[in-house]
Design a protein around this motif. Structure first.
Motif, PDB file in Angstrom:
ATOM      1  N   MET A  33       6.658  20.612   1.722  1.00 28.84           N
ATOM      2  CA  MET A  33       6.213  19.750   0.774  1.00 28.84           C
ATOM      3  C   MET A  33       6.310  19.739  -0.597  1.00 28.84           C
ATOM      4  N   THR A  34       6.885  21.244  -0.990  1.00 24.54           N
ATOM      5  CA  THR A  34       6.773  21.291  -2.322  1.00 24.54           C
ATOM      6  C   THR A  34       7.477  20.274  -3.283  1.00 24.54           C
ATOM      7  N   PRO A  35       8.862  19.699  -2.805  1.00 26.22           N
ATOM      8  CA  PRO A  35       9.133  18.911  -3.695  1.00 26.22           C
ATOM      9  C   PRO A  35       8.739  17.301  -3.204  1.00 26.22           C
ATOM     10  N   ILE A  36       7.770  17.294  -2.429  1.00 22.19           N
ATOM     11  CA  ILE A  36       7.335  15.682  -2.234  1.00 22.19           C
ATOM     12  C   ILE A  36       6.141  15.588  -3.101  1.00 22.19           C
ATOM     13  N   ASN A  37       6.158  14.202  -3.706  1.00 23.11           N
ATOM     14  CA  ASN A  37       5.146  13.982  -4.601  1.00 23.11           C
ATOM     15  C   ASN A  37       4.224  12.839  -4.109  1.00 23.11           C
ATOM     16  N   SER A  38       4.706  12.198  -2.936  1.00 25.50           N
ATOM     17  CA  SER A  38       3.686  11.020  -2.647  1.00 25.50           C
ATOM     18  C   SER A  38       4.163  10.806  -0.999  1.00 25.50           C
ATOM     19  N   VAL A  39       3.176  10.084  -0.415  1.00 19.31           N
ATOM     20  CA  VAL A  39       3.544   9.608   0.914  1.00 19.31           C
ATOM     21  C   VAL A  39       3.132   8.274   0.994  1.00 19.31           C
ATOM     22  N   VAL A  40       3.848   7.396   1.700  1.00 20.41           N
ATOM     23  CA  VAL A  40       3.797   5.927   1.926  1.00 20.41           C
ATOM     24  C   VAL A  40       3.553   5.458   3.208  1.00 20.41           C
ATOM     25  N   LEU A  41       2.217   4.850   3.287  1.00 24.62           N
ATOM     26  CA  LEU A  41       2.105   4.255   4.799  1.00 24.62           C
ATOM     27  C   LEU A  41       2.654   2.633   4.802  1.00 24.62           C
ATOM     28  N   VAL A  42       3.324   2.588   5.999  1.00 26.37           N
ATOM     29  CA  VAL A  42       4.130   1.185   6.185  1.00 26.37           C
ATOM     30  C   VAL A  42       3.715   0.531   7.462  1.00 26.37           C
ATOM     31  N   ARG A  43       3.640  -0.663   7.530  1.00 22.84           N
ATOM     32  CA  ARG A  43       3.263  -1.427   8.550  1.00 22.84           C
ATOM     33  C   ARG A  43       4.462  -1.388   9.530  1.00 22.84           C
ATOM     34  N   GLY A  90      -4.648  24.964   9.707  1.00 24.33           N
ATOM     35  CA  GLY A  90      -4.819  24.110  10.628  1.00 24.33           C
ATOM     36  C   GLY A  90      -6.001  23.044  10.331  1.00 24.33           C
ATOM     37  N   SER A  91      -6.734  23.313   8.971  1.00 30.41           N
ATOM     38  CA  SER A  91      -7.642  22.303   8.534  1.00 30.41           C
ATOM     39  C   SER A  91      -7.071  21.007   7.844  1.00 30.41           C
ATOM     40  N   ILE A  92      -7.766  19.937   7.583  1.00 34.48           N
ATOM     41  CA  ILE A  92      -7.128  18.883   7.028  1.00 34.48           C
ATOM     42  C   ILE A  92      -8.177  18.528   6.027  1.00 34.48           C
ATOM     43  N   LEU A  93      -7.736  18.619   4.502  1.00 35.71           N
ATOM     44  CA  LEU A  93      -8.854  18.191   3.585  1.00 35.71           C
ATOM     45  C   LEU A  93      -9.079  16.810   3.410  1.00 35.71           C
ATOM     46  N   SER A  94     -10.085  16.011   3.068  1.00 40.77           N
ATOM     47  CA  SER A  94     -10.516  14.766   2.875  1.00 40.77           C
ATOM     48  C   SER A  94      -9.443  14.142   2.072  1.00 40.77           C
ATOM     49  N   ARG A  95      -9.038  14.791   1.052  1.00 38.07           N
ATOM     50  CA  ARG A  95      -8.037  14.233   0.072  1.00 38.07           C
ATOM     51  C   ARG A  95      -6.677  14.083   0.686  1.00 38.07           C
ATOM     52  N   ASN A  96      -6.261  14.689   1.833  1.00 37.99           N
ATOM     53  CA  ASN A  96      -5.087  14.579   2.468  1.00 37.99           C
ATOM     54  C   ASN A  96      -5.289  13.629   3.897  1.00 37.99           C
ATOM     55  N   ILE A  97      -6.125  12.834   3.896  1.00 31.66           N
ATOM     56  CA  ILE A  97      -6.166  11.716   5.028  1.00 31.66           C
ATOM     57  C   ILE A  97      -6.059  10.510   4.323  1.00 31.66           C
ATOM     58  N   PHE A  98      -5.017   9.673   4.683  1.00 30.21           N
ATOM     59  CA  PHE A  98      -4.653   8.355   4.184  1.00 30.21           C
ATOM     60  C   PHE A  98      -4.744   7.345   5.252  1.00 30.21           C
ATOM     61  N   TYR A  99      -5.453   6.044   4.921  1.00 28.21           N
ATOM     62  CA  TYR A  99      -5.617   4.988   5.714  1.00 28.21           C
ATOM     63  C   TYR A  99      -4.918   3.936   5.194  1.00 28.21           C
ATOM     64  N   SER A 100      -4.951   3.669   3.966  1.00 27.66           N
ATOM     65  CA  SER A 100      -4.212   2.498   3.412  1.00 27.66           C
ATOM     66  C   SER A 100      -2.862   2.259   3.330  1.00 27.66           C
ATOM     67  N   TYR A 101      -2.137   1.157   3.646  1.00 28.75           N
ATOM     68  CA  TYR A 101      -0.916   1.234   3.431  1.00 28.75           C
ATOM     69  C   TYR A 101      -0.341   1.091   2.117  1.00 28.75           C
ATOM     70  N   GLY A 102       0.624   1.624   1.567  1.00 29.25           N
ATOM     71  CA  GLY A 102       1.087   1.840   0.234  1.00 29.25           C
ATOM     72  C   GLY A 102       0.993   3.371   0.003  1.00 29.25           C
ATOM     73  N   ALA A 103       1.704   3.658  -1.334  1.00 28.19           N
ATOM     74  CA  ALA A 103       1.853   4.950  -1.798  1.00 28.19           C
ATOM     75  C   ALA A 103       0.472   5.690  -2.185  1.00 28.19           C
ATOM     76  N   HIS A 104       0.542   6.902  -1.771  1.00 28.07           N
ATOM     77  CA  HIS A 104      -0.453   7.967  -1.986  1.00 28.07           C
ATOM     78  C   HIS A 104       0.211   9.236  -2.691  1.00 28.07           C
ATOM     79  N   ASN A 105      -0.287   9.203  -4.046  1.00 27.02           N
ATOM     80  CA  ASN A 105       0.340  10.345  -4.613  1.00 27.02           C
ATOM     81  C   ASN A 105      -0.481  11.665  -4.356  1.00 27.02           C
ATOM     82  N   LEU A 106       0.585  12.727  -4.294  1.00 32.31           N
ATOM     83  CA  LEU A 106      -0.077  13.987  -3.849  1.00 32.31           C
ATOM     84  C   LEU A 106      -0.271  15.029  -5.113  1.00 32.31           C
ATOM     85  N   SER A 107      -1.336  15.908  -4.825  1.00 28.95           N
ATOM     86  CA  SER A 107      -1.450  16.861  -6.099  1.00 28.95           C
ATOM     87  C   SER A 107      -2.127  18.404  -5.138  1.00 28.95           C
TER      88      SER A 107
END
Length: 114
Positions: free
Chosen positions: A104-114, A43-60
């Motif tokens: 999320m196992t096969p997911i490698n990035s999240v993209v934020l769009v307008r 139920g927690s959210i790690l700071s590295r998994n909070i995305f604010y800016s538009y564009g691609a964010h690679n996951l690890s």
């Protein structure tokens, strides 16, 4: 008067300590306004998994079933992508709130769009 003030102060300290030491077991960390978050299994959210800016964010190291939360405003959305840097992505999801757990196992990035 002093006795009443002392009793009220004691009650406030006791009540405050009770709330602080006994959070609900199912309480989940909220996703900040304007962000897309990936919630951990606890139920927690790690700071590295909070995305604010538009564009691609690679996951690890984001594997297994996770809840995605869209707290963006103004109709902004997000996509999950199989490739890094926003390649091979899903449809844009624009609804705000929590999404059903997603593998999320096969997911490698999240993209934020307008």
């Amino acid at each position: 008067m002093r006795k009443i003030a002392t009793i009220l102060a004691g009650l406030c300290l006791t009540a405050g300590a009770g709330f602080a030491s006994a959070p609900a077991a199912s309480a989940a960390t909220p996703c900040p306004s304007g962000a897309v978050c990936i919630r951990e299994t606890d139920g927690s959210i790690l700071s590295r998994n909070i995305f604010y800016s538009y564009g691609a964010h690679n996951l690890s190291n984001v594997t297994g079933y996770r809840v995605l939360v869209n707290s963006q405003t103004g109709g902004a959305g997000f996509q999950v992508c199989f490739g890094y840097n926003g390649v091979n992505c899903s449809e844009v999801a624009r609804e705000t709130g929590e999404y059903a757990p997603y593998d999320m196992t096969p997911i490698n990035s999240v993209v934020l769009v307008r």
